[in-house]
Design an enzyme around this catalytic site. Sequence first.
Site, PDB file in Angstrom:
ATOM      1  N   GLY B  31       0.794  -1.224   0.000  1.00 48.58           N
ATOM      2  CA  GLY B  31       0.000   0.000   0.000  1.00 48.58           C
ATOM      3  C   GLY B  31       0.821   1.267   0.000  1.00 48.58           C
ATOM      4  N   CYS B 240     -27.627  -8.986 -17.115  1.00 48.23           N
ATOM      5  CA  CYS B 240     -26.978  -8.844 -18.416  1.00 48.23           C
ATOM      6  C   CYS B 240     -27.928  -9.282 -19.532  1.00 48.23           C
ATOM      7  CB  CYS B 240     -25.699  -9.676 -18.459  1.00 48.23           C
ATOM      8  SG  CYS B 240     -24.906  -9.643 -20.082  1.00 48.23           S
ATOM      9  N   CYS B 265     -22.776  -7.212 -19.266  1.00 50.78           N
ATOM     10  CA  CYS B 265     -21.619  -7.448 -18.415  1.00 50.78           C
ATOM     11  C   CYS B 265     -20.489  -6.508 -18.813  1.00 50.78           C
ATOM     12  CB  CYS B 265     -21.117  -8.883 -18.573  1.00 50.78           C
ATOM     13  SG  CYS B 265     -22.153 -10.108 -17.799  1.00 50.78           S
TER      14      CYS B 265
END
Lengths: 259, 331
Positions: B31, B240, B265
């Site tokens: 990070g 979808c 999608c």
Amino acid sequence: MTADTPLLSVRGISKRYGARTGCADVSFDLWPSEVMGIVGESGSGKSTLLNCLAGHLAPDTGAILYDTRAEGPRDLVTMAEPERRMLARTDLAFVHQNPRDGLRMGVSAGGNVGERLMATGARHYGRIRAAAIDWLGRVEIAADRVDDPPRAFSGGMQQRLQLARNLVTGPRLVFMDEPTGGLDVSVQARLLDLLRGLVRQMGLSAVIVTHDLAVVRLLADRLMVMQGGRVVESGLTDQVLDDPAHPYTQLLVSSVLQV
Amino acid sequence: MTGTDYTFAYLDEDTKRMIRRALLKAVAIPGYQVPFASREMPMPYGWGTGGVQVTAACLTPEDRLKVIDQGADDTTNAVSIRRFFQRVAGVATTTRTAEATVIQTRHRIPETPLTEGQILVFQVPIPEPLRFLEPREPETRRMHALADYGLMHVKLYEDIARHGAIATAYAYPVTVAGRYVADPSPIPKFDNPKLSDSPALQLFGAGREQRIYAIPPHTRVVSLDFEDHPFAATKAAGVCALCGDDASYLDEVIVDDAGGRMFVCSDTDHCAGRRAAGLGPSAAAGAAAARPPEHRGAAAEAAVCAAAGPARAPVPPDPAGGQHPAPEAAG
């Protein structure tokens, strides 16, 4: 943390800007629930001193012993940065002359007040918001302004919001740099009234820097007069203002316009 | 030199070593934003110069590369970067998530769960999560150093105060391994849970900002939230229209100028895989397509996606990869 330990003990603080003197060899004790006024003309080193005390500037020499809740007196000058930051958002508070320096202008009033709570680990939105609304009420800002940004507020409201933002974590020591500067007299009177009430009610200790003698007369228990970076006179507020001993203090007191 | 005009994967070996050093440091400190000497790449900033440099430093001749842009293998950015590496590294490419060893992505994490040994490279426009809260860079670095992240919650507080819920829908801030707060690049917050405990190595490259950071495999990543407003991975309420999936992240596509729209999608490989397996649009999907969205958040999210990248029609992925014509900004 006993009654015979000063909350803040300042020992020989000096700060130089190159060849120029910011403040020189300032020492004083501040006791719990005491309000100390620092007066002097522009350039006398009052703001430098205050910024050194609050940790915004590193003094060249001297020690600032603060009586922490957990460990007793600690030197703020040599304290590690994370500790000093934590102290600065729990035990200490700093009220800037210009509310723009002390507020986040793009963040709502509620967010401004809640920031210190979130910085100390509060993670419950409902409680943070309730605390913010409670504090807005205490500084006489209507609860329906909680989502307005500070730039939608008047100067006096901004200054009161800054107070709320600082006091929300229940600090013990507040530094104020000209808290009434730039406000008109009636707004000043209201702010002073509010300040006096909060200081008494919360048992706050405060260091107030100002050039307005009326402000220290109203708020301060003790007074230090600075000139050229040095403290030239100190004592009880009424004593210093009514019976000034140092020629500069005499000049300062006699310069106040009477209406 | 391998007989071509370029060293393998375009970057010279010294540059690759410099980037790999930064990558190693980034993996060692999950990070943490590691500065690196970002190079000029043959593409404009904002088109994935950081991601391309990280990919170039990671690629080996045996790798199989997949490049996606907002989930799709067939958009300009994905096609041109894939073709770039085909030309300068000669590596095999694929559109199948499961077959790829290195996946460079812009703004999505594939729906197919990643596996051990895969590397996911994110293109990052703004690596600093505190950027719009604290404009001073020295101050944000100090805040990272001291883990002084109260301000991040002020942003979330403002969201709830203004919108009644945490309205941040993408680039949703996360705490990596309990220490550094990082910007997961503009992936939808729907993808945030996939960042945590992923078996794949996740690398983030920001070319313009010259920063690299990483989430090593099996690292705990927590999305910031409030106790009474917990983090929720949201997506458009729909199904979808091509494969009938109601669990994958959906793009909203406007199909005519009479308010007609459909959801498809966002992950084209996922969608094509389902259709190849015989799954098709359900009756519910057809109904959802004709209806205007009941959910403002979904429309806003779709608008954000549309604004952030090139418009895209719901066409099936191009299995040949580089054969798709790449429009104007190919680089």
